[in-house]
Enzyme design. Structure first.
Site, short mmCIF file in Angstrom:
data_model
loop_
_atom_site.label_atom_id
_atom_site.label_comp_id
_atom_site.label_asym_id
_atom_site.label_seq_id
_atom_site.Cartn_x
_atom_site.Cartn_y
_atom_site.Cartn_z
N THR A 221 0.87 -1.18 0.00
CA THR A 221 0.00 0.00 0.00
C THR A 221 0.91 1.23 0.00
OG1 THR A 221 -0.04 0.09 2.39
CG2 THR A 221 -1.78 -1.17 1.36
N GLU A 366 -5.82 -3.86 -0.30
CA GLU A 366 -6.11 -4.93 0.66
C GLU A 366 -7.28 -5.80 0.23
OE1 GLU A 366 -5.43 -1.84 1.34
OE2 GLU A 366 -4.33 -1.60 3.22
N LYS A 475 -13.36 17.89 10.71
CA LYS A 475 -14.21 17.82 11.91
C LYS A 475 -14.52 19.23 12.38
CE LYS A 475 -12.37 13.36 13.22
NZ LYS A 475 -11.02 13.22 12.68
N TRP A 480 -19.02 16.09 10.97
CA TRP A 480 -18.04 15.79 9.92
C TRP A 480 -18.42 16.49 8.62
CZ3 TRP A 480 -17.10 9.75 10.34
CH2 TRP A 480 -16.45 9.49 11.56
#
Ligand code: ADP
Length: 582
Positions: A221, A366, A475, A480
């Site tokens: 990754t 993944e 935030k 959010w």
């Protein structure tokens, strides 16, 4: 225990033979054999040599077209691919390669790269794709972590190899993917060309003589936080992922398709296409190193490509080329776009100006990498065009073989109501359960779900929408703000080439959004223009506190906006609203 202490059952009375055509008497209940039972089907190991062997046996004459890194476009077949991959296996075996050894590639999508891919995997060694867009030090770090013994690379990457060759002690063999005529100038003594490497090698080799759980591929990754981590695919997971991808509502290609994977094999296995195209016998077109609009158009048009896949930045370049030249895409049927969110203007341009269906896809290294795809369902298709576009802009539905749910911070599953956003967690046979060498420790929760690091919601029809990366979410006042939503609207402004939203510290609200804009060459726009444009499109409290203009928005190694770099650039930036709040 069943029947314990009971009298021994009486043997069943011999049944009177039934007359022909008359059903025999049922056996007495006490004689029925009970308990778990295995099915009586064959143990057909799920190993990827089966994929390429299937292509060889059933689609041997199907064409593979490559724009070579040397320049010319060359043609071969699955027959050639199969035989040359077998020669590559024998060359590796002659070097002493054993099962489990890691063999790296630093290469674009070409036939030689796919030969190396199967040549390695099918003898039980592990094909490790390296991302050439990383810095040489990062590439060296990854090679050392993986302990690669061989590196196969394209001629264009000779400078990277020269820079790292003395820093990667485990690598004993460097093989440049070309012929003697194009061998790069180098003083390296352990360097061979690929054509020399496989020349004269036999095509007789044993493939697939190992368990289906044997490691098959390795991909790191990009490590936007912490060191890169290796995802170690198995043969079984790759075969199952191929079957997942072959579903009609997933990649859904067939033997009649001509498939152009622009997405590189080093970017999460070209989203599985290096397996699914041979598995279905599709004609394969490989773009080599050139991904500019004109080069991609030349392949789409010249090879009559029906299906293609890449990240949004590639399609921006193609669309700009089409707009500038007035060219059309009469054959192209479907384009899969993923890796980052599809901007609305790309979706509309493909569908409304060129008649090409867009499938928005989401996934990650993944997950091998397919997680969800924006295939349409009847309830959606029966709605008006604007509603359909809203669904198409979501990240899509999950194919069979991937489980997904959205949970809050306490791990409670949130309702599928199209608005309750939380952490997106996933489970499935082609999803990592840990990283190579156990980097990062345990990555699954108690139910075996992997936290994707994305924030998303799911709706009643199963469409998932990413609202942010957990680490990019802004935030503000305990709520959010989705940086992705702001960016997607901002890039719709005609003067904007690219846009990014990041959260900056704010004494009252914790964080507030800063919009960073890269304008198209020659275009102009002011902060007020941008804010007026966003007005009414996003909630008032989501409105950026400021707009900064930059010459260039930095992109990471897989073509996504590098927010880490932007945060570093703007770390001392003071929002104009801070004074007002103080
Ligand atoms: P990287 O190593 O760059 O993170 P991946 O391809 O594994 O490479 O990245 C996976 C991440 O990319 C996802 O977790 C998600 O945040 C983002 N991503 C992928 N596809 C999409 C999409 N269609 N929309 C929004 N984000 C996406």
């Amino acid at each position: 225990m069943f029947g314990m202490g009971k009298k021994k059952p009486e043997p069943a009375k011999a049944a009177t033979p039934a007359a022909p055509g008359v059903a025999t008497a049922m056996p007495a209940a006490s004689t029925i054999k009970r308990g778990p039972m295995n099915g009586m089907m064959q143990d057909w190991k799920l190993t990827v040599d089966k994929v390429i062997e299937h292509a060889y046996l059933n689609h041997g004459h199907q064409e593979i077209v490559t724009r070579t890194v040397e320049g010319p476009i060359v043609r071969s077949t699955y027959n050639d691919l199969y035989n040359r991959a077998r020669q590559c296996s024998n060359a590796l075996l002659a070097d002493g390669v054993q099962k489990g050894d890691r063999i790296a590639t630093l290469a674009w999508n070409t036939t030689r790269h796919i030969e190396t891919w199967y040549g390695t995997m099918c003898i039980g060694a592990v094909l490790h794709t390296l991302n050439p867009r990383l810095f040489p030090e990062q590439i060296a770090w990854i090679i050392n972590h993986a302990e690669d013994t061989h590196v196969f690379y394209d001629i264009t990457f000779q400078p990277i190899i020269e820079a790292i060759k003395d820093k990667v002690p485990t690598v004993k063999h460097f093989i440049v993917l070309t012929d003697a005529a194009h061998r790069p100038q180098s003083a390296m003594t352990n360097l061979r060309t690929y054509e020399e490497y496989i020349a004269g090698k036999s095509t007789d080799v044993t493939w697939g003589d190992f368990d289906e759980n044997t490691a098959c591929g390795l991909c790191y990754t990009s490590g936007t936080t912490g060191d890169p981590k290796g995802v170690l695919y198995s043969h079984r997971s790759n075969v199952l992922h191929t079957l997942i991808g072959m579903q009609y509502d997933a990649i859904g290609i067939g033997a009649r398709d001509t498939v152009l994977p622009v997405v590189p094999m080093f970017h999460a296995n070209a989203w599985g296409i290096a397996f699914s195209a041979p598995a279905v016998g599709a004609k394969l077109v490989l773009p080599g190193a050139k991904m500019d609009g004109e080069s991609i158009y030349e392949l789409l048009d010249g090879e009559k490509v029906s299906f293609t896949a890449a990240v949004p930045t590639v399609w921006l370049m193609l669309l700009q080329y089409l707009e500038a030249t007035g060219k059309q895409l009469p054959i192209l049927n479907k384009v899969v776009i993923g890796g980052s969110a599809v901007p609305e203007r790309i979706l509309r341009a493909f569908e409304e100006n060129y008649g090409v269906e867009v499938i928005h896809a989401w996934g990650m290294t993944e997950m091998s990498p397919l997680g969800s795809l924006g295939s349409m369902t009847t309830p959606v298709l029966s709605q008006d065009r604007e509603t359909i576009v809203k669904y198409k802009l979501k990240q899509g539905r999950t194919p069979f073989g991937v489980e997904m749910k959205v949970v809050d911070d306490a791990g409670k599953t949130l309702p599928r109501d199209g608005k309750s956003a939380g952490r997106l967690v996933v489970r499935g046979p082609a999803i990592a359960k840990s990283y190579f060498k156990n980097a990062g420790g345990n990555i699954l929760d108690n139910d075996g779900f992997f936290d994707t690091g994305d924030v998303a919601h799911l709706d009643e029809l199963g469409y998932m929408q990413i609202t942010d990366r957990a680490k990019d979410v802004i935030k503000s006042g305990g709520e959010w703000i989705s940086s992705i939503d702001i960016e997607n609207f901002a890039v719709g402004h005609p003067a904007v080439a690219n846009a990014a939203a990041i959260g900056l510290p704010h004494p009252k609200w914790d964080e507030r959004p800063l919009l960073i804009v890269q304008l198209k060459p020659g275009a102009t726009a002011t902060k007020e223009d941008m804010l007026n444009y966003l007005n009414g499109k996003i909630a008032k409290w989501w409105m950026p506190d400021d707009v900064a203009f930059v010459d260039n928005i930095p992109l990471g190694a897989t073509g996504k906006i590098n927010k880490l770099a932007l945060r570093a650039t703007f770390k001392d930036y003071k929002l104009p609203t801070i004074q007002a709040a103080e």
